[in-house]
Design a protein around this motif. Structure first.
Motif, mmCIF file in Angstrom:
data_model
loop_
_atom_site.group_PDB
_atom_site.id
_atom_site.type_symbol
_atom_site.label_atom_id
_atom_site.label_comp_id
_atom_site.label_asym_id
_atom_site.label_seq_id
_atom_site.Cartn_x
_atom_site.Cartn_y
_atom_site.Cartn_z
ATOM 1 N N LEU A 1 52.924 29.409 2.997
ATOM 2 C CA LEU A 1 51.685 29.157 2.276
ATOM 3 C C LEU A 1 50.818 30.411 2.202
ATOM 4 N N ASP A 2 50.769 31.165 3.299
ATOM 5 C CA ASP A 2 49.985 32.403 3.281
ATOM 6 C C ASP A 2 50.614 33.448 2.363
ATOM 7 N N PHE A 3 51.948 33.455 2.280
ATOM 8 C CA PHE A 3 52.623 34.370 1.353
ATOM 9 C C PHE A 3 52.243 34.022 -0.087
ATOM 10 N N TYR A 4 52.229 32.729 -0.380
ATOM 11 C CA TYR A 4 51.804 32.266 -1.705
ATOM 12 C C TYR A 4 50.371 32.704 -1.995
ATOM 13 N N GLY A 5 49.486 32.527 -1.014
ATOM 14 C CA GLY A 5 48.091 32.882 -1.215
ATOM 15 C C GLY A 5 47.867 34.374 -1.354
ATOM 16 N N ALA A 6 48.658 35.167 -0.644
ATOM 17 C CA ALA A 6 48.451 36.615 -0.630
ATOM 18 C C ALA A 6 49.075 37.327 -1.820
ATOM 19 N N PRO B 1 43.086 41.811 -0.012
ATOM 20 C CA PRO B 1 43.434 42.525 1.229
ATOM 21 C C PRO B 1 43.357 41.617 2.456
ATOM 22 N N GLY B 2 42.331 40.775 2.505
ATOM 23 C CA GLY B 2 42.205 39.836 3.615
ATOM 24 C C GLY B 2 43.337 38.832 3.638
ATOM 25 N N GLU B 3 43.745 38.362 2.454
ATOM 26 C CA GLU B 3 44.856 37.397 2.364
ATOM 27 C C GLU B 3 46.163 38.031 2.850
ATOM 28 N N ILE B 4 46.378 39.285 2.472
ATOM 29 C CA ILE B 4 47.604 39.981 2.878
ATOM 30 C C ILE B 4 47.619 40.184 4.389
ATOM 31 N N ILE B 5 46.511 40.682 4.938
ATOM 32 C CA ILE B 5 46.425 40.895 6.387
ATOM 33 C C ILE B 5 46.584 39.573 7.120
ATOM 34 N N ASP B 6 45.975 38.517 6.571
ATOM 35 C CA ASP B 6 46.061 37.198 7.198
ATOM 36 C C ASP B 6 47.498 36.687 7.244
ATOM 37 N N TRP B 7 48.312 37.060 6.266
ATOM 38 C CA TRP B 7 49.723 36.633 6.242
ATOM 39 C C TRP B 7 50.489 37.197 7.434
ATOM 40 N N LEU C 1 41.114 40.267 11.849
ATOM 41 C CA LEU C 1 40.873 41.227 10.778
ATOM 42 C C LEU C 1 40.960 40.570 9.400
ATOM 43 N N GLY C 2 41.898 39.646 9.251
ATOM 44 C CA GLY C 2 42.065 38.953 7.977
ATOM 45 C C GLY C 2 40.816 38.186 7.576
ATOM 46 N N ARG C 3 40.180 37.527 8.554
ATOM 47 C CA ARG C 3 38.957 36.784 8.249
ATOM 48 C C ARG C 3 37.803 37.723 7.907
ATOM 49 N N ILE C 4 37.760 38.880 8.569
ATOM 50 C CA ILE C 4 36.706 39.854 8.256
ATOM 51 C C ILE C 4 36.865 40.365 6.827
ATOM 52 N N LEU C 5 38.096 40.725 6.464
ATOM 53 C CA LEU C 5 38.349 41.255 5.121
ATOM 54 C C LEU C 5 38.212 40.187 4.048
#
Length: 199
Positions: A83-88, A35-41, A23-27
């Protein structure tokens, strides 16, 4: 809480991890990528819990190699969560010059070492799954092969379409493993989620 319930909760975490990865990649394709970054986290966050129980269920069969693979994978997952937290939640609010300083300055090796640790860990863990024979080998291949373009995405080596396919493959592998772990959770041989030492 029973061992069976703990394993099943771990399995649900794995299914959610795979779902959020896809879902993260789709968003992420939307104009607003946050939103995609947050879901990806959520994907590596749930994977932290999943990895523990996934390993424990095959700890005997995977042996020392499996234990080492799990340690490297878990260490890499911790870095990816950060790293994903930083990005999101942080990167989007920083000016471009600060982002460049963080990602290309003296701290840049942290990103590289972290991603390489996870990449090595996921490959080792996938191999340990294949060797142990507890979970699906096809899911292991999907997991390993899919995460290679995902982890190397920041380098620009792979086009976005390949990264999308990789995320879908890795996510499917995680969901597959999660379903298998859920089914195996009730095995009588698994009386405890950790080895019990007796004297």
């Amino acid at each position: 809480m029973s061992a069976t319930m703990l394993y099943r909760l771990g399995a649900v975490a794995g299914i959610l991890s795979g779902f959020f990865m896809i879902l993260g990649r789709i968003l992420a394709r939307l104009p607003n990528t946050q939103p995609g970054e947050i879901i990806d986290w959520f994907a590596p966050t749930f994977a932290l819990f999943f990895a523990i129980f996934l390993y424990l269920r095959q700890r005997r069969e995977s042996g020392v190699f499996g234990g080492v693979a799990f340690i490297v994978l878990f260490a890499g997952l911790v870095v990816v969560v950060c790293l994903d937290f930083y990005g999101a939640f942080m990167r989007i609010h920083l000016p471009d010059d600060i982002i460049a300083l963080i990602e290309e300055g003296p701290s840049a090796p942290v990103f590289v070492v972290g991603l390489l640790t996870f990449l090595i860990g996921e490959l080792l863990f996938g191999i340990s799954v294949i060797r142990a024979g507890v979970y699906s080998k096809i899911a292991a291949i999907l997991f390993m092969a899919g995460l290679i373009p995902v982890m190397l995405h920041p380098t620009g080596i792979f086009p976005e379409s390949i990264v999308d396919i990789g995320a879908a493959a890795a996510g499917a592998g995680l969901i597959w493993w999660g379903i298998e772990l859920f089914r195996l959770a009730g095995d009588k041989e698994e009386e405890s989620p950790v080895p019990v030492m007796t004297t």
